[in-house]
Scaffold this active site. Sequence first.
Site, PDB file in Angstrom:
ATOM      1  N   GLU A  27      78.421   3.062  13.634  1.00 22.75           N
ATOM      2  CA  GLU A  27      78.338   2.386  12.330  1.00 22.75           C
ATOM      3  C   GLU A  27      79.701   2.007  11.763  1.00 22.75           C
ATOM      4  O   GLU A  27      80.026   2.347  10.624  1.00 22.75           O
ATOM      5  CB  GLU A  27      77.541   3.268  11.346  1.00 22.75           C
ATOM      6  CG  GLU A  27      76.152   3.591  11.895  1.00 22.75           C
ATOM      7  CD  GLU A  27      75.327   4.519  11.013  1.00 22.75           C
ATOM      8  OE1 GLU A  27      75.788   4.894   9.926  1.00 22.75           O
ATOM      9  OE2 GLU A  27      74.204   4.857  11.424  1.00 22.75           O
ATOM     10  N   ASN A  86      77.578   1.997  18.518  1.00 23.34           N
ATOM     11  CA  ASN A  86      76.179   2.090  18.073  1.00 23.34           C
ATOM     12  C   ASN A  86      76.104   1.679  16.600  1.00 23.34           C
ATOM     13  O   ASN A  86      76.956   2.082  15.802  1.00 23.34           O
ATOM     14  CB  ASN A  86      75.764   3.567  18.250  1.00 23.34           C
ATOM     15  CG  ASN A  86      74.313   3.842  18.026  1.00 23.34           C
ATOM     16  OD1 ASN A  86      73.449   3.175  18.586  1.00 23.34           O
ATOM     17  ND2 ASN A  86      74.014   4.854  17.202  1.00 23.34           N
ATOM     18  N   HIS A 103      66.286   1.095  13.267  1.00 25.43           N
ATOM     19  CA  HIS A 103      65.509   1.735  12.195  1.00 25.43           C
ATOM     20  C   HIS A 103      64.846   0.600  11.416  1.00 25.43           C
ATOM     21  O   HIS A 103      65.480  -0.066  10.599  1.00 25.43           O
ATOM     22  CB  HIS A 103      66.426   2.557  11.281  1.00 25.43           C
ATOM     23  CG  HIS A 103      67.018   3.746  11.972  1.00 25.43           C
ATOM     24  ND1 HIS A 103      66.253   4.805  12.381  1.00 25.43           N
ATOM     25  CD2 HIS A 103      68.288   4.027  12.347  1.00 25.43           C
ATOM     26  CE1 HIS A 103      67.026   5.713  12.975  1.00 25.43           C
ATOM     27  NE2 HIS A 103      68.259   5.252  12.970  1.00 25.43           N
ATOM     28  N   GLU A 109      67.712   4.348  18.405  1.00 27.52           N
ATOM     29  CA  GLU A 109      67.196   5.196  17.313  1.00 27.52           C
ATOM     30  C   GLU A 109      65.927   4.603  16.704  1.00 27.52           C
ATOM     31  O   GLU A 109      65.758   4.562  15.490  1.00 27.52           O
ATOM     32  CB  GLU A 109      68.264   5.360  16.218  1.00 27.52           C
ATOM     33  CG  GLU A 109      69.593   5.882  16.726  1.00 27.52           C
ATOM     34  CD  GLU A 109      70.605   6.177  15.633  1.00 27.52           C
ATOM     35  OE1 GLU A 109      70.240   6.213  14.435  1.00 27.52           O
ATOM     36  OE2 GLU A 109      71.781   6.386  15.975  1.00 27.52           O
ATOM     37  N   ASP A 139      62.605   3.628  15.033  1.00 34.96           N
ATOM     38  CA  ASP A 139      61.439   4.036  14.238  1.00 34.96           C
ATOM     39  C   ASP A 139      61.064   2.857  13.347  1.00 34.96           C
ATOM     40  O   ASP A 139      61.865   1.947  13.142  1.00 34.96           O
ATOM     41  CB  ASP A 139      61.643   5.339  13.439  1.00 34.96           C
ATOM     42  CG  ASP A 139      62.917   5.406  12.628  1.00 34.96           C
ATOM     43  OD1 ASP A 139      63.455   4.350  12.245  1.00 34.96           O
ATOM     44  OD2 ASP A 139      63.388   6.532  12.356  1.00 34.96           O
TER      45      ASP A 139
HETATM   46  O1  G3I Z   1      72.447  21.486   7.732  1.00 36.23           O
HETATM   47  C1  G3I Z   1      71.960  21.428   6.378  1.00 36.23           C
HETATM   48  C2  G3I Z   1      71.244  22.693   6.020  1.00 36.23           C
HETATM   49  O2  G3I Z   1      72.178  23.757   6.032  1.00 36.23           O
HETATM   50  C3  G3I Z   1      70.618  22.551   4.628  1.00 36.23           C
HETATM   51  O3  G3I Z   1      69.850  23.668   4.343  1.00 36.23           O
HETATM   52  C4  G3I Z   1      69.708  21.315   4.596  1.00 36.23           C
HETATM   53  C5  G3I Z   1      69.134  21.068   3.205  1.00 36.23           C
HETATM   54  O4  G3I Z   1      68.780  19.730   3.015  1.00 36.23           O
HETATM   55  O5  G3I Z   1      70.451  20.193   4.959  1.00 36.23           O
HETATM   56  C6  G3I Z   1      70.989  20.275   6.266  1.00 36.23           C
HETATM   57  O6  G3I Z   1      71.682  19.094   6.582  1.00 36.23           O
HETATM   58  C7  G3I Z   1      70.880  17.945   6.811  1.00 36.23           C
HETATM   59  C8  G3I Z   1      71.136  17.488   8.240  1.00 36.23           C
HETATM   60  O7  G3I Z   1      70.458  16.264   8.482  1.00 36.23           O
HETATM   61  C9  G3I Z   1      70.649  18.508   9.269  1.00 36.23           C
HETATM   62  O8  G3I Z   1      69.277  18.710   9.151  1.00 36.23           O
HETATM   63  C10 G3I Z   1      71.306  16.868   5.831  1.00 36.23           C
HETATM   64  O9  G3I Z   1      70.936  17.241   4.515  1.00 36.23           O
HETATM   65  C11 G3I Z   1      70.637  15.562   6.180  1.00 36.23           C
HETATM   66  O10 G3I Z   1      71.184  14.529   5.371  1.00 36.23           O
HETATM   67  C12 G3I Z   1      70.915  15.222   7.637  1.00 36.23           C
HETATM   68  O11 G3I Z   1      70.236  14.020   7.945  1.00 36.23           O
HETATM   69  C13 G3I Z   1      70.585  13.429   9.160  1.00 36.23           C
HETATM   70  C14 G3I Z   1      71.205  12.057   8.897  1.00 36.23           C
HETATM   71  O12 G3I Z   1      71.476  11.436  10.131  1.00 36.23           O
HETATM   72  C15 G3I Z   1      72.479  12.154   8.101  1.00 36.23           C
HETATM   73  O13 G3I Z   1      72.985  10.876   7.868  1.00 36.23           O
HETATM   74  C16 G3I Z   1      69.325  13.259   9.968  1.00 36.23           C
HETATM   75  O14 G3I Z   1      68.792  14.536  10.322  1.00 36.23           O
HETATM   76  C17 G3I Z   1      69.628  12.454  11.227  1.00 36.23           C
HETATM   77  O15 G3I Z   1      68.415  12.158  11.885  1.00 36.23           O
HETATM   78  C18 G3I Z   1      70.306  11.152  10.828  1.00 36.23           C
HETATM   79  O16 G3I Z   1      70.588  10.407  11.978  1.00 36.23           O
HETATM   80  C19 G3I Z   1      71.249   9.169  11.767  1.00 36.23           C
HETATM   81  C20 G3I Z   1      72.086   8.893  13.002  1.00 36.23           C
HETATM   82  O17 G3I Z   1      72.950   9.966  13.254  1.00 36.23           O
HETATM   83  C21 G3I Z   1      72.869   7.600  12.857  1.00 36.23           C
HETATM   84  N1  G3I Z   1      72.012   6.495  12.518  1.00 36.23           N
HETATM   85  C22 G3I Z   1      71.143   6.701  11.377  1.00 36.23           C
HETATM   86  C23 G3I Z   1      70.306   7.981  11.570  1.00 36.23           C
HETATM   87  C24 G3I Z   1      69.320   8.160  10.447  1.00 36.23           C
HETATM   88  O18 G3I Z   1      69.992   8.388   9.238  1.00 36.23           O
END
Ligand code: G3I
Length: 338
Positions: A151, A192, A228, A256, A258
């Site tokens: 990104e 990506n 996405h 990715e 969906d």
């Molecule tokens: O690790 C913490 C945890 O300690 C806490 O309890 C919890 C409470 O909300 O949050 C956890 O962190 C989360 C993390 O995922 C792990 O689960 C974050 O809040 C959450 O924002 C994060 O989201 C991820 C997101 O990227 C962040 O931008 C998604 O799982 C993940 O699927 C998503 O993936 C991205 C790709 O890397 C890049 N392209 C877009 C895609 C979708 O956003």
Amino acid sequence: MLKEIFLSSAMALAFVPTSYAQLDILAQLAGKKYFGTATDNPELTNTSYVAQLGNTLDFHQLTPANSMKWENTEPERGVFTFAGGDQIVQQAQKHNQLMRGHNCVWHNQLASWVTDGNFDNATLLSIVENHCGTLVGHYKGQIVSWDVLNEIFNDDGTFRQSVFFNTTGTAYIATALRAARKADPKAKLYINDFNIEGSGAKSTALANLVKQLKADKVPIDGIGVQSHMIVGEIPSTMKDNLQMFADLGVEVAITELDVRMTLPETPALLEQQKKDYTTIIQACKEVKGCIGVTVWDWTDKFSWVPGTFAGQGAACPWDENFKKKPAYLGIVEGWLGL
Ligand code: G3I
């Protein structure tokens, strides 16, 4: 209909299914391309989920959704933690599934010591070099493709104002790619991004960057098209755009996928979603240089969408109870060219 699908797919099957819920076939139908899914470490405690994740009739390939990102792999300067990433690699290796690395350099989920460090140009470049080299090197020989850069563009085709760009200009891009190549010469190195599914300013900017990197002899092997998407909004230029990327002489992968909708889901939305999955899979199928497709987790139970877009969801091919949705059959039909 389903009987014909099976007869025409040249698969040796022990039975002819009576409903698509009985099919496990996405990876098999992808043929020479791969079909895979993202997954995340907390999900690996769910035994039903893990059983399907390891179902190689559906998935050839895994991508870690979070555990290889910078905040998780180098949370403090020079302190590397690979346990989460290692767990996903071991899960993939159990079933001979390919691994995609995600990711080396991203402005998001970045360790705060990098964002807040006020590093000068030379120091930040050495930090990028060390991070990419150490991360990719740790997984040498175990990961087929890496999202080295994630990104890096804005939607208008200008470079994103991340700490990396603001400090080094575009120099960090070549530094990251060269470090990754040195650390694992066989891994395919990707840039990506999202909103590059159809033609437009962002796709053009990325294509121009890839041309420039090639001219400068910087290693670049692929373009990851995140995909996405929103129900009913698949760009009509998607196939041509994938071809435009492939014509640059790099691999193209849908990384990715969906297709989200505004909840509640309705039969009409699910039917449109099925068509959208078919359109996307078919675009990849018909472009020789498109080497595979990864869904950004296979079940709505663990989709990132509802947590990010309030009131939206149901984006995956399986529902929250691990039941196949019409979208699953949409993928089948896409690979079969129906
Ligand atoms: O690790 C913490 C945890 O300690 C806490 O309890 C919890 C409470 O909300 O949050 C956890 O962190 C989360 C993390 O995922 C792990 O689960 C974050 O809040 C959450 O924002 C994060 O989201 C991820 C997101 O990227 C962040 O931008 C998604 O799982 C993940 O699927 C998503 O993936 C991205 C790709 O890397 C890049 N392209 C877009 C895609 C979708 O956003």
